[in-house]
Design a protein around this motif. Structure first.
Motif, PDB file in Angstrom:
ATOM      1  N   GLU A   1       1.116  -3.087   5.953  1.00  0.00           N
ATOM      2  CA  GLU A   1       0.891  -3.225   4.508  1.00  0.00           C
ATOM      3  C   GLU A   1       1.576  -2.141   3.686  1.00  0.00           C
ATOM      4  O   GLU A   1       1.574  -2.199   2.456  1.00  0.00           O
ATOM      5  N   VAL A   2       2.145  -1.132   4.335  1.00  0.00           N
ATOM      6  CA  VAL A   2       2.674   0.034   3.629  1.00  0.00           C
ATOM      7  C   VAL A   2       4.079  -0.227   3.094  1.00  0.00           C
ATOM      8  O   VAL A   2       4.958  -0.695   3.810  1.00  0.00           O
ATOM      9  N   GLY A   3       4.275   0.106   1.814  1.00  0.00           N
ATOM     10  CA  GLY A   3       5.593  -0.002   1.207  1.00  0.00           C
ATOM     11  C   GLY A   3       6.123   1.316   0.683  1.00  0.00           C
ATOM     12  O   GLY A   3       7.308   1.453   0.399  1.00  0.00           O
ATOM     13  N   LEU A   4       5.240   2.316   0.531  1.00  0.00           N
ATOM     14  CA  LEU A   4       5.647   3.631   0.027  1.00  0.00           C
ATOM     15  C   LEU A   4       4.892   4.703   0.793  1.00  0.00           C
ATOM     16  O   LEU A   4       3.669   4.633   0.933  1.00  0.00           O
ATOM     17  N   VAL A   5       5.610   5.691   1.274  1.00  0.00           N
ATOM     18  CA  VAL A   5       5.020   6.860   1.934  1.00  0.00           C
ATOM     19  C   VAL A   5       5.221   8.057   1.019  1.00  0.00           C
ATOM     20  O   VAL A   5       6.326   8.293   0.517  1.00  0.00           O
ATOM     21  N   THR A   6       4.151   8.811   0.772  1.00  0.00           N
ATOM     22  CA  THR A   6       4.229   9.983  -0.093  1.00  0.00           C
ATOM     23  C   THR A   6       3.856  11.241   0.677  1.00  0.00           C
ATOM     24  O   THR A   6       3.122  11.198   1.667  1.00  0.00           O
ATOM     25  N   LEU A   7       4.362  12.379   0.174  1.00  0.00           N
ATOM     26  CA  LEU A   7       4.120  13.665   0.838  1.00  0.00           C
ATOM     27  C   LEU A   7       4.233  14.770  -0.203  1.00  0.00           C
ATOM     28  O   LEU A   7       5.179  14.794  -0.992  1.00  0.00           O
ATOM     29  N   THR A   8       3.259  15.683  -0.217  1.00  0.00           N
ATOM     30  CA  THR A   8       3.364  16.901  -1.034  1.00  0.00           C
ATOM     31  C   THR A   8       2.957  18.087  -0.174  1.00  0.00           C
ATOM     32  O   THR A   8       1.793  18.238   0.169  1.00  0.00           O
ATOM     33  N   GLY A   9       3.906  18.907   0.179  1.00  0.00           N
ATOM     34  CA  GLY A   9       3.578  20.126   0.905  1.00  0.00           C
ATOM     35  C   GLY A   9       3.587  20.008   2.414  1.00  0.00           C
ATOM     36  O   GLY A   9       3.869  20.967   3.116  1.00  0.00           O
ATOM     37  N   GLY A  10       3.269  18.838   2.953  1.00  0.00           N
ATOM     38  CA  GLY A  10       3.174  18.690   4.398  1.00  0.00           C
ATOM     39  C   GLY A  10       4.491  18.782   5.135  1.00  0.00           C
ATOM     40  O   GLY A  10       4.504  18.820   6.361  1.00  0.00           O
TER      41      GLY A  10
ATOM     42  N   VAL B   1      10.201   6.352   0.798  1.00  0.00           N
ATOM     43  CA  VAL B   1       9.548   7.641   1.034  1.00  0.00           C
ATOM     44  C   VAL B   1       9.793   8.535  -0.174  1.00  0.00           C
ATOM     45  O   VAL B   1      10.940   8.702  -0.605  1.00  0.00           O
ATOM     46  N   SER B   2       8.715   9.094  -0.728  1.00  0.00           N
ATOM     47  CA  SER B   2       8.799  10.062  -1.823  1.00  0.00           C
ATOM     48  C   SER B   2       8.148  11.350  -1.349  1.00  0.00           C
ATOM     49  O   SER B   2       6.947  11.364  -1.046  1.00  0.00           O
ATOM     50  N   ALA B   3       8.933  12.429  -1.293  1.00  0.00           N
ATOM     51  CA  ALA B   3       8.442  13.662  -0.677  1.00  0.00           C
ATOM     52  C   ALA B   3       8.814  14.894  -1.494  1.00  0.00           C
ATOM     53  O   ALA B   3       9.976  15.060  -1.882  1.00  0.00           O
ATOM     54  N   PHE B   4       7.816  15.740  -1.727  1.00  0.00           N
ATOM     55  CA  PHE B   4       8.041  17.062  -2.299  1.00  0.00           C
ATOM     56  C   PHE B   4       7.953  18.061  -1.152  1.00  0.00           C
ATOM     57  O   PHE B   4       6.925  18.150  -0.475  1.00  0.00           O
TER      58      PHE B   4
ATOM     59  N   ALA C   1       0.829  -1.201   0.000  1.00  0.00           N
ATOM     60  CA  ALA C   1       0.000   0.000   0.000  1.00  0.00           C
ATOM     61  C   ALA C   1       0.864   1.251   0.000  1.00  0.00           C
ATOM     62  O   ALA C   1       2.015   1.252   0.452  1.00  0.00           O
ATOM     63  N   VAL C   2       0.282   2.318  -0.508  1.00  0.00           N
ATOM     64  CA  VAL C   2       0.868   3.656  -0.432  1.00  0.00           C
ATOM     65  C   VAL C   2       0.186   4.390   0.717  1.00  0.00           C
ATOM     66  O   VAL C   2      -1.040   4.350   0.841  1.00  0.00           O
ATOM     67  N   LEU C   3       0.969   5.041   1.559  1.00  0.00           N
ATOM     68  CA  LEU C   3       0.419   5.884   2.622  1.00  0.00           C
ATOM     69  C   LEU C   3       0.706   7.329   2.271  1.00  0.00           C
ATOM     70  O   LEU C   3       1.873   7.746   2.214  1.00  0.00           O
ATOM     71  N   ASP C   4      -0.333   8.112   2.017  1.00  0.00           N
ATOM     72  CA  ASP C   4      -0.173   9.527   1.694  1.00  0.00           C
ATOM     73  C   ASP C   4      -0.321  10.340   2.973  1.00  0.00           C
ATOM     74  O   ASP C   4      -1.412  10.403   3.558  1.00  0.00           O
TER      75      ASP C   4
ATOM     76  N   THR D   1       7.028  16.750  11.159  1.00  0.00           N
ATOM     77  CA  THR D   1       8.457  16.708  11.433  1.00  0.00           C
ATOM     78  C   THR D   1       8.962  15.271  11.428  1.00  0.00           C
ATOM     79  O   THR D   1       8.235  14.334  11.087  1.00  0.00           O
ATOM     80  N   ALA D   2      10.204  15.125  11.845  1.00  0.00           N
ATOM     81  CA  ALA D   2      10.809  13.799  11.927  1.00  0.00           C
ATOM     82  C   ALA D   2      10.029  12.887  12.871  1.00  0.00           C
ATOM     83  O   ALA D   2      10.080  11.657  12.726  1.00  0.00           O
ATOM     84  N   ARG D   3       9.297  13.466  13.822  1.00  0.00           N
ATOM     85  CA  ARG D   3       8.533  12.632  14.757  1.00  0.00           C
ATOM     86  C   ARG D   3       7.511  11.776  14.017  1.00  0.00           C
ATOM     87  O   ARG D   3       7.329  10.596  14.328  1.00  0.00           O
ATOM     88  N   THR D   4       6.825  12.380  13.052  1.00  0.00           N
ATOM     89  CA  THR D   4       5.823  11.630  12.291  1.00  0.00           C
ATOM     90  C   THR D   4       6.457  10.500  11.504  1.00  0.00           C
ATOM     91  O   THR D   4       5.970   9.361  11.510  1.00  0.00           O
ATOM     92  N   PHE D   5       7.555  10.778  10.842  1.00  0.00           N
ATOM     93  CA  PHE D   5       8.193   9.752  10.015  1.00  0.00           C
ATOM     94  C   PHE D   5       8.813   8.651  10.865  1.00  0.00           C
ATOM     95  O   PHE D   5       8.768   7.470  10.498  1.00  0.00           O
ATOM     96  N   ALA D   6       9.384   9.010  12.004  1.00  0.00           N
ATOM     97  CA  ALA D   6       9.936   7.987  12.890  1.00  0.00           C
ATOM     98  C   ALA D   6       8.832   7.061  13.381  1.00  0.00           C
ATOM     99  O   ALA D   6       9.004   5.835  13.427  1.00  0.00           O
ATOM    100  N   ALA D   7       7.687   7.633  13.723  1.00  0.00           N
ATOM    101  CA  ALA D   7       6.571   6.814  14.201  1.00  0.00           C
ATOM    102  C   ALA D   7       6.084   5.854  13.115  1.00  0.00           C
ATOM    103  O   ALA D   7       5.756   4.699  13.397  1.00  0.00           O
ATOM    104  N   LEU D   8       6.039   6.332  11.877  1.00  0.00           N
ATOM    105  CA  LEU D   8       5.593   5.476  10.782  1.00  0.00           C
ATOM    106  C   LEU D   8       6.576   4.332  10.538  1.00  0.00           C
ATOM    107  O   LEU D   8       6.173   3.168  10.371  1.00  0.00           O
ATOM    108  N   LEU D   9       7.855   4.642  10.528  1.00  0.00           N
ATOM    109  CA  LEU D   9       8.846   3.611  10.229  1.00  0.00           C
ATOM    110  C   LEU D   9       9.001   2.620  11.375  1.00  0.00           C
ATOM    111  O   LEU D   9       9.308   1.445  11.148  1.00  0.00           O
ATOM    112  N   GLU D  10       8.771   3.083  12.577  1.00  0.00           N
ATOM    113  CA  GLU D  10       8.834   2.156  13.710  1.00  0.00           C
ATOM    114  C   GLU D  10       7.723   1.118  13.633  1.00  0.00           C
ATOM    115  O   GLU D  10       7.856   0.013  14.160  1.00  0.00           O
TER     116      GLU D  10
END
Length: 280
Positions: free
Chosen positions: A171-180, A202-205, A69-72, A185-194
């Motif tokens: 189920e997540v294999g790709l995390v995407t971000l546009t603008g957020g 991770v693909s981020a603009f 799954a992709v998590l946006d 911050t890093a707290r959100t991404f650390a929580a997701l990867l943990e």
């Protein structure tokens, strides 16, 4: 949220305009009504990039019928999901939600119309998309319209994922971000990867007014190497006023960037960051 408003609470100190009110409406008409005049375009630029990343990531799980799954993150009304999985453009979406016919519909009527509209344009290579945003009205609409396969409102800036999101992360294999990147911050991404149970890309603009280094460090702590595309920038939107432009120009310079030909010409610009597992 895919737009320039926070997916947590509050805006960015120092001059970036706030758009909080358009993310608490029951449908996306106010969102597009506010952002279309500002030539909001970053989801358009992200569309082919995210499709390519999703396909490449899915190829690693080709034994599974639909891939990971992709998590946006900061998904708002599911704009990135719509563009990823459907034969539709951002311009068509802007027209759809700002046209006279849309103004006369109830939210229930628009939801039903959207569900049929996107179902008829579903791509054969569509992948499961989960949405994460603290705006419950936005994610509930995206879910009801069939754009998201699951939606979550967990605020990972202030706490760990709840049980439902925790299960979904498996189920997540790709995390995407546009603008957020201006608001999470890093707290959100650390929580997701943990909470991840499979290799996550991770693909981020991210706006050039924001340093991505803290997030890149958090990703590195989980084995991801981050590369930035230095060959070009990707416009996000016009500035709302001179104050916002002054803020952006100063912020880019403070990070060592050159606003000439970019922010000085009247638009926010983003950089694209791709993070993937490094060589062991």
């Amino acid at each position: 949220m895919t737009g320039p408003a926070p997916c947590g609470a509050g805006g960015v100190p120092g001059g970036k305009s706030r758009f909080d009110d358009v993310y608490v409406r029951p449908d996306p008409r106010a969102y597009f009504g506010r952002l279309a005049p500002l030539a909001y375009e970053i989801p358009h630029h992200a569309q082919p990039v995210f499709r390519r990343a999703a396909a490449e990531r899915a190829a690693l799980d080709d034994a599974r019928p639909h891939g990971p799954a992709v998590l946006d993150v900061c998904c708002s009304y599911g704009i990135n999901a719509a563009l990823l999985n459907h034969d539709v453009t951002l311009a068509e979406m802007c027209e759809r939600y700002t046209c006279p016919a849309a103004r006369t519909m109830s939210t229930e009527e628009l939801t039903a119309s959207d569900k049929a509209f996107y179902a008829a344009r579903r791509r054969p290579d569509a992948v499961p998309v989960f949405g994460l945003d603290v705006s419950a009205p936005a994610v509930h609409y995206a879910l009801a319209a069939g754009l998201l396969d699951a939606a979550f409102t967990d605020d990972l800036e202030h706490g760990p994922p709840g049980p439902a999101l925790g299960r979904a992360l498996a189920e997540v294999g790709l995390v995407t971000l546009t603008g957020g990147g201006s608001y999470v911050t890093a707290r959100t991404f650390a929580a997701l990867l943990e909470g991840a149970r499979r290799p996550v890309w991770v693909s981020a603009f991210v706006l050039r007014t924001v340093s991505y280094r803290p997030i890149a460090r958090a990703l590195a702590a989980h084995g991801l190497d981050t590369a930035v595309d230095t060959s070009r920038t990707y416009p996000q939107r016009l500035f709302t006023d001179e104050r916002e432009q002054r803020y952006a120009v100063a912020a880019v310079r403070a990070l060592g960037g050159d606003p000439a030909g970019h922010e000085e010409d009247g638009r926010f610009h983003t950089l694209y960051y791709a993070s993937r597992p490094g060589t062991p």
